[in-house]
Design a protein around this motif. Structure first.
Motif, mmCIF file in Angstrom:
data_model
loop_
_atom_site.group_PDB
_atom_site.id
_atom_site.type_symbol
_atom_site.label_atom_id
_atom_site.label_comp_id
_atom_site.label_asym_id
_atom_site.label_seq_id
_atom_site.Cartn_x
_atom_site.Cartn_y
_atom_site.Cartn_z
ATOM 1 N N ARG A 100 0.843 -1.194 0.000
ATOM 2 C CA ARG A 100 0.000 0.000 0.000
ATOM 3 C C ARG A 100 0.885 1.253 0.000
ATOM 4 N N ARG A 145 -7.583 -1.307 -2.058
ATOM 5 C CA ARG A 145 -6.949 -0.050 -2.486
ATOM 6 C C ARG A 145 -7.915 1.129 -2.377
ATOM 7 N N GLU A 148 -8.297 2.066 1.356
ATOM 8 C CA GLU A 148 -7.129 2.811 1.839
ATOM 9 C C GLU A 148 -7.128 4.242 1.284
ATOM 10 N N ARG A 152 -7.534 8.127 3.388
ATOM 11 C CA ARG A 152 -6.465 9.111 3.240
ATOM 12 C C ARG A 152 -6.944 10.419 2.611
ATOM 13 N N LEU A 166 -13.271 0.306 5.928
ATOM 14 C CA LEU A 166 -11.952 -0.296 5.750
ATOM 15 C C LEU A 166 -11.737 -1.440 6.746
ATOM 16 N N TYR A 170 -10.869 -5.357 5.677
ATOM 17 C CA TYR A 170 -9.782 -6.198 6.173
ATOM 18 C C TYR A 170 -10.318 -7.431 6.909
ATOM 19 N N ARG A 192 -4.805 -4.388 10.997
ATOM 20 C CA ARG A 192 -5.366 -3.228 10.287
ATOM 21 C C ARG A 192 -6.872 -3.128 10.498
#
Length: 410
Positions: A100, A145, A148, A152, A166, A170, A192
């Motif tokens: 990542r 992806r 993540e 952000r 997220l 996971y 995570r």
């Protein structure tokens, strides 16, 4: 390995050394038998790097140079991550998790609600497909992806919702890669999931991530740590249950069932049934048709877990009796239905009844082929039947072992 062997010859030697038939290896790579036959004979060249990775994963080879024979830095440095079992989708998932980016990509914003909707759809696919690892595994890299990227680039409440999504992603990754992921990936994924839930500061997400971490701890022989994690998670969410959504109570019930199985595997009969009774009480206080979207906690799953607890306690008569009173179709999860019959087969084996165990395992495989193929307990039952069945059952037990991917005739 003879240095003069071609790539195809090396693949054949590796396959035969593992007792793997050509149809099984071809299926693990998502290809036909004729394709593999041509590769092994040299009639066709293996030029696709993704296919090379899939072959390496299926053959449990970490260094690609063992297959290619090319003693070059590039070949030696390219490793296919391996777990206890092999699945061709593992390299792409490994790449998405372990590489990542530390900076957000240039792509636009990801809507948190839409992201959660995709995750919910993936959980439904996981529970309804007989090829759930393959189908979910193919979609996971992009979902990881995007999740993540969302945390952000979003902020405020949208970022908090993205963190919950997220964490869910996971958790799903942990389910889809159980037994096929190398240890380091399994721990990274579990950590995570919990970190994202804690960043969101949402008790239900933290409890669900703890349930997932408990699975990893239990499967790696840390039973006491697994119990501690799920008990702490239950203590965390319990004060929030009054007036909470059903799914919050559902994950609380799932934590109790998790603890029940963990205690049963440790031979703690009293604790096991005490935890199960707590889960049973939660189910009684939820709507009759309620099913938690990811753990499938509900009335049917509580009943299914009673069979698992009895089997793990080696109370085979009780386990089979409990199974006789269950309506399998009440469980909407294909995966969970297949696992129920695996538990029943284990009970029959404990009693020495291999005829019944074979019949039930065949049912389990028809319901959820990949659940049986990628669950160690199911493979253990299939292997026992293949090795120890009476002569009259050998042909059927061999066919089952072949379909599960256990070594039989070449």
């Amino acid at each position: 390995m003879d240095a003069d062997l071609t790539t195809g010859e090396r693949i054949r030697v590796l396959r035969e050394s593992r007792g793997m038939s050509r149809p099984v290896l071809a299926q693990l790579c998502g290809r036909g038998v004729e394709w593999l036959k041509k590769i092994e004979s040299g009639e066709r060249e293996l030029t696709s790097h993704p296919l090379l990775l899939q072959l390496a994963a299926a053959l449990q080879v970490a260094d690609l140079s063992v297959i290619t024979g090319a003693d070059t830095p590039a070949a030696a440095a390219t490793a296919a991550p391996l777990g206890r079992l092999a699945h061709p989708g593992m390299p792409d998932i490994w790449s998405a998790v372990m590489t990542r980016s530390l900076t957000p990509a240039a792509a636009g914003l990801v809507d948190a609600a839409a992201l959660q909707g995709r995750v919910d759809q993936m959980w439904r696919l996981w529970h309804t497909s007989a090829r759930n690892r393959t189908e979910v595994g193919a979609l996971l890299p992009d979902l990881i992806r995007d999740g993540e990227h969302a945390v952000r680039t979003l902020d405020g409440e949208q970022r908090r919702r993205a963190q919950v999504a997220l964490s869910d992603i996971y958790r799903l990754t942990g389910q889809a890669t159980a037994y096929v992921a190398p240890a380091e990936l399994a721990w990274v994924v579990a950590d995570r999931a919990l970190s994202a839930a804690q960043a969101a500061d949402q008790p239900a997400a933290i409890a669900a991530a703890s349930w997932n971490l408990g699975n990893i701890l239990r499967e790696t022989a840390y039973a006491e740590e697994a119990l501690r994690v799920v008990e702490e998670a239950a203590d965390l969410i319990r004060p929030h249950l009054d007036g909470a959504p059903d799914d919050w109570r559902g994950i609380y019930g799932a934590l109790q069932l998790h603890a029940a199985v963990t205690a049963a595997r440790e031979g703690r009969e009293g604790d096991a049934w005490r935890y199960w009774e707590r889960g049973d009480q939660v189910a009684k206080n939820l709507p009759v048709a309620y099913v938690h979207p990811s753990t499938v906690f509900g009335r049917a799953n509580v009943d299914f877990h009673a069979v698992s607890v009895a089997t793990d306690l080696k109370k085979s008569v009780r386990a089979i009796g409990l199974a006789d009173d269950i309506d399998p179709d009440a469980m909407p999860s294909v995966e969970r239905r297949a696992r129920l019959w695996v538990e029943v087969a284990r009970g029959h084996l404990q009693r020495g009844d291999r005829t019944a165990a074979l019949h039930v395992m065949q049912m389990a495989h028809r319901i959820g082929a990949e659940t049986v193929s990628y669950t160690p307990s199911a493979r253990t039952v299939a292997a026992d039947l293949w090795r120890n069945s009476p002569r009259s059952m050998r042909a059927e037990s061999s066919r089952l072992a072949e379909s599960v991917g256990i070594a039989t005739v070449g």
